[in-house]
Design a protein around this motif. Structure first.
Motif, mmCIF file in Angstrom:
data_model
loop_
_atom_site.group_PDB
_atom_site.id
_atom_site.type_symbol
_atom_site.label_atom_id
_atom_site.label_comp_id
_atom_site.label_asym_id
_atom_site.label_seq_id
_atom_site.Cartn_x
_atom_site.Cartn_y
_atom_site.Cartn_z
ATOM 1 N N GLY A 31 23.939 -35.398 -31.839
ATOM 2 C CA GLY A 31 23.544 -36.545 -31.849
ATOM 3 C C GLY A 31 22.065 -37.316 -32.216
ATOM 4 O O GLY A 31 21.548 -36.357 -32.946
ATOM 5 N N ARG A 32 21.867 -38.241 -31.650
ATOM 6 C CA ARG A 32 20.760 -39.093 -32.313
ATOM 7 C C ARG A 32 19.183 -38.303 -32.183
ATOM 8 O O ARG A 32 18.390 -38.741 -32.964
ATOM 9 N N TYR A 37 21.274 -35.440 -37.616
ATOM 10 C CA TYR A 37 22.357 -36.256 -37.451
ATOM 11 C C TYR A 37 21.787 -37.549 -37.829
ATOM 12 O O TYR A 37 22.861 -38.374 -38.598
ATOM 13 N N ILE A 74 30.320 -28.117 -28.452
ATOM 14 C CA ILE A 74 31.374 -29.402 -28.080
ATOM 15 C C ILE A 74 31.731 -30.104 -29.221
ATOM 16 O O ILE A 74 30.850 -30.205 -30.269
ATOM 17 N N SER A 77 33.025 -36.329 -30.820
ATOM 18 C CA SER A 77 33.748 -37.277 -30.775
ATOM 19 C C SER A 77 33.365 -38.224 -29.912
ATOM 20 O O SER A 77 32.244 -38.522 -29.544
ATOM 21 N N ILE A 92 32.992 -48.272 -32.291
ATOM 22 C CA ILE A 92 31.845 -47.943 -31.404
ATOM 23 C C ILE A 92 30.754 -48.400 -32.257
ATOM 24 O O ILE A 92 30.323 -48.118 -33.259
ATOM 25 N N GLY A 97 27.922 -48.801 -27.920
ATOM 26 C CA GLY A 97 28.970 -48.052 -27.332
ATOM 27 C C GLY A 97 30.218 -48.682 -27.661
ATOM 28 O O GLY A 97 30.438 -49.456 -28.579
ATOM 29 N N TRP A 211 31.898 -43.425 -15.063
ATOM 30 C CA TRP A 211 31.589 -44.593 -14.449
ATOM 31 C C TRP A 211 32.211 -44.613 -12.933
ATOM 32 O O TRP A 211 32.310 -45.457 -12.246
ATOM 33 N N LEU A 247 32.818 -34.309 -14.598
ATOM 34 C CA LEU A 247 31.522 -34.873 -14.478
ATOM 35 C C LEU A 247 31.770 -36.567 -13.957
ATOM 36 O O LEU A 247 32.574 -37.102 -14.447
#
Ligand code: CP3
Length: 352
Positions: A31-32, A37, A74, A77, A92, A97, A211, A247
């Motif tokens: 990612g970022r 990426y 991982i 996705s 997204i 998000g 959440w 998690l």
């Protein structure tokens, strides 16, 4: 050479072997924060393209593997990826998000949801996971992941991320029947999706109930825990040998409850000291975590000492070294490299 030499390190830890050092990977390791990426994002500005065009998703998933050789790779996705397959359209958005075009607010909308048929709606998952398996062989473990019912319901009902979760809590406390039906349908779809990922080659699957830490313990017992349990139970019925990780973010108040979910491994975030997490979860529960992602902004000495602290507190059994949540986008790549190097050089003598 023993039989287990062919079994990657993370899988061995997940199966309960005592190891010389804990396996290590990082949530959001693709990612970022990686330049590779961000460069690819210029070429494929849509997140759905990056995660659903197999060649692109494979390349992104492998960027951290090529740069750092983590013990876990991982799938790139998102937790909302299966929702269109149920009839919940989404996108997204950059920096925001998931966005759900028509949030689920009525019984009629819940009634109209379809069961998930992964071969029809997420066929790219098979191509991506099998390519990852053949690329990493037995040098690393391929992880799949899903969102948990409560967290996916939160996106489906709110329509986007939220700070207060007012819309779904309104539904929970004024129209619980509709919400329970939605959670029930999501549970079936998620279990189907976990099974599919395993059939495609995922060796460990992590369920993100990101959440659920927004619920008080009593409501966690009503709206989160029973559905986590049901997903794990359904998956274990058909795939009893695949380790499952749970998690919850902001989990300090519900840690013991996470241990009752049926997960094989509980992710611990940094709001709980690893030594106390071990005590609270009991000596039979495996753990993952739990450095504050912010630690990677510190000096190399600081990062080193926090890794040692966590590893010593976790002990040499049933621990997967990780951050307590995803790596932050502005993290220096060289500190990520240092995190992995340090973790992979640990030995029983440096740890004790
Ligand atoms: O770990 C990995 O490398 C796999 C990548 C991964 C993504 N999403 C890619 C992504 C994983 C494991 C997820 C799961 C996910 N998605 C969760 C659970 C994990 C958690 O953080 O608790 C949640 C809650 C989501 C929903 C979601 N999708 C959010 C909150 C965001 C970030 C919004 C933002 O921009 O800050 C997304 C988008 C997203 N998913 C990004 C990535 C790398 C960032 C967007 C981009 O790169 O363009």
């Amino acid at each position: 050479m023993g039989v287990s030499d062919n079994v990657p390190h993370l899988l061995r830890a997940a199966r309960g072997e005592i190891l010389d050092r804990p396996p290590v990977w990082m949530m959001r390791q693709a990612g970022r924060y990686m330049k590779a990426y961000r460069d690819l994002r210029e070429k494929y500005p849509s997140f759905r393209d990056r995660s659903e065009i197999p060649e692109v998703a494979i390349e992104v998933s492998l960027q951290p593997w090529k740069a750092f050789q983590p013990d876990g790779v991982i799938l790139f996705s998102d937790i909302v990826t299966p929702l269109p397959g149920l009839g919940i359209e989404m996108d997204i958005a950059e920096g925001k998000g998931p966005i759900i075009h028509a949030p689920i607010r009525t019984q009629e909308q819940v009634d109209n949801l379809r069961p998930l048929n992964p071969d029809e709606s997420v066929p790219f998952i098979r191509t991506i996971i099998s390519a990852l398996r053949s690329e990493v062989g037995n040098k690393s473990t391929v992880l799949g992941f899903v969102g948990a019912p409560w967290t996916l319901a939160a996106y489906a009902v709110e329509g986007k991320g939220s700070k207060t979760y007012s819309v779904i809590k309104n539904m929970a406390f004024s129209d619980p029947t509709t919400l329970h039906q939605l959670l029930g349908k999501l549970t079936e779809a998620i279990a189907t999706y976990v099974r599919y990922q395993i059939d495609c080659g995922a060796q460990v699957v992590q369920m993100f109930d990101s959440w659920a830490g927004q619920l008080c313990p009593q409501d966690y017992d009503t709206f989160a825990l029973p559905y986590q349990k049901r997903v794990f139970e359904l998956v274990k019925q058909t795939h009893p040998d695949t380790p499952l990780i749970l998690l919850v973010s902001g989990s300090a108040g519900v840690l013991e409850r996470m241990g009752e979910s049926g997960a094989d491994i509980v992710t611990v975030d940094w709001t709980v000291d690893m030594a106390s997490a071990r005590q609270r979860l009991g000596k039979h529960m495996k753990v993952q975590g739990n450095l504050d992602p912010g630690v990677l902004f510190g000096s190399k000495e600081f990062i080193h000492s926090r890794i040692l602290d966590t590893v010593r507190k976790a002990g040499n059994w049933g621990h997967i070294l990780n951050l307590g949540h995803g790596v932050l986008p502005s993290t220096p790549e060289e500190n990520v490299a240092f995190f992995f190097e340090t973790a992979k050089q640990l030995s029983p003598t440096t740890v004790s």
